[in-house]
Design a protein around this motif. Structure first.
Motif, short mmCIF file in Angstrom:
data_model
loop_
_atom_site.label_atom_id
_atom_site.label_comp_id
_atom_site.label_asym_id
_atom_site.label_seq_id
_atom_site.Cartn_x
_atom_site.Cartn_y
_atom_site.Cartn_z
N TYR A 106 -54.64 -39.48 -3.78
CA TYR A 106 -54.21 -40.82 -3.40
C TYR A 106 -52.79 -41.10 -3.89
N ARG A 111 -56.53 -36.07 2.65
CA ARG A 111 -56.86 -37.48 2.80
C ARG A 111 -58.34 -37.67 2.46
N TRP A 133 -60.41 -39.94 2.82
CA TRP A 133 -61.24 -40.58 3.83
C TRP A 133 -61.56 -39.63 4.99
N GLU A 134 -60.92 -38.45 4.98
CA GLU A 134 -61.21 -37.40 5.96
C GLU A 134 -61.55 -36.14 5.18
N HIS A 180 -68.95 -38.63 7.21
CA HIS A 180 -67.69 -39.15 7.76
C HIS A 180 -67.57 -40.65 7.50
N GLU A 181 -68.63 -41.38 7.75
CA GLU A 181 -68.54 -42.84 7.64
C GLU A 181 -68.48 -43.31 6.20
N ALA A 223 -67.17 -41.77 3.69
CA ALA A 223 -65.83 -41.50 3.17
C ALA A 223 -64.86 -42.61 3.56
N VAL A 224 -64.94 -43.07 4.80
CA VAL A 224 -64.07 -44.16 5.24
C VAL A 224 -64.46 -45.47 4.56
N ASP A 232 -63.17 -45.48 1.04
CA ASP A 232 -61.72 -45.66 1.00
C ASP A 232 -61.33 -47.11 1.27
N GLN A 233 -61.97 -47.72 2.27
CA GLN A 233 -61.66 -49.11 2.59
C GLN A 233 -62.02 -50.04 1.43
N CYS A 286 -66.61 -54.19 7.79
CA CYS A 286 -66.80 -52.76 7.49
C CYS A 286 -68.24 -52.45 7.10
#
Length: 235
Positions: free
Chosen positions: A30, A55, A57-58, A106-107, A109-110, A113-114, A134
């Motif tokens: 980060y 990254r 989030w990915e 995948h979800e 991780a996002v 991050d959010q 979210c």
């Protein structure tokens, strides 16, 4: 003894727990991303190709083993935190087998991050957006995709037979043929197909007027009559 008295006599505990802090390698990732956006030109140049920066989030971009391990540990902590802090009904729990569901990986991780970004903001606006959009959207998608498959224990992928059929040679060839037909139907390719074929015989010969330099395209079907100029006969 009333409920209020029971609460007073119980061992002290936090009403809410803080959002999990990622490990050193995730925090370094980060930090490098922050420098890529806000650093000096020298700092940005020192990072190399910014497109190759991991990254969090990915997860697929996190190729360093230690970073990858830190990321999985952090996401697992986030899942346990979400289940405790934001889930009351069992239908909203993220199952313990979440690492076996790529769509959840995948979800989550996002989502993590959010939430991390919202917690770093100096106002509550971003956190309100996370609460409003979210998290509920993630929960709804999780319920729709999992349904009741993993309520008690992890179930194998129901769509696996259909996916294997998609990978079969016959199915793959059918798709390749469809792709090829689509490309052939493009206007540029249709015009190319409609052009007359190039002549296959011997090269055409033409006459050149030596006085004017004009090229005459008429083919020489046979011996041509000799012509004269003021300088004498020529071919």
């Amino acid at each position: 003894m009333t409920t209020e008295q029971q609460v007073r006599r119980a061992a002290p505990t936090l009403m809410v727990f803080p959002f999990p802090v990622p490990g050193d390698h995730v925090r370094l990732a980060y930090r490098e991303l922050h420098i890529a956006i806000n650093g000096t030109e020298e700092q940005k140049k020192a990072l190399g190709n910014h497109g190759l920066l991991p990254r969090p989030w990915e997860p697929a971009t996190c190729l360093d083993p230690e970073l990858r391990h830190d990321l999985w540990e952090w996401l697992d902590d986030v899942v346990m935190w979400l289940n405790r802090e934001y889930t009351w009904d069992v239908s909203g729990l993220i199952p313990s087998c979440w690492p076996l569901h790529p769509h959840l990986v995948h979800e989550i991780a996002v989502l993590a991050d959010q939430r991390r970004r919202a917690g770093l903001a100096l106002t509550s606006d971003a956190l309100e957006e996370w609460h409003r959009y979210c998290l509920p959207a993630f929960t709804d998608r999780m319920r729709n995709r999992l349904r009741a498959h993993c309520d008690d224990e992890h179930k194998s992928w129901p769509a696996k037979p259909r996916h294997n059929e998609h990978l079969a040679d016959a199915s793959r060839q059918r798709r390749e043929n469809t792709f090829a037909h689509d490309i052939d139907a493009l206007p540029v390719n249709r015009r190319a197909h409609e052009q007359p074929p190039a002549p296959t015989g011997p090269p055409r010969l033409g006459l050149v007027d030596l006085d004017t330099g004009e090229i005459q395209d008429d083919e020489l079907a046979g011996p041509q009559p000799r012509t004269r100029t003021e300088k004498g006969p020529r071919e």
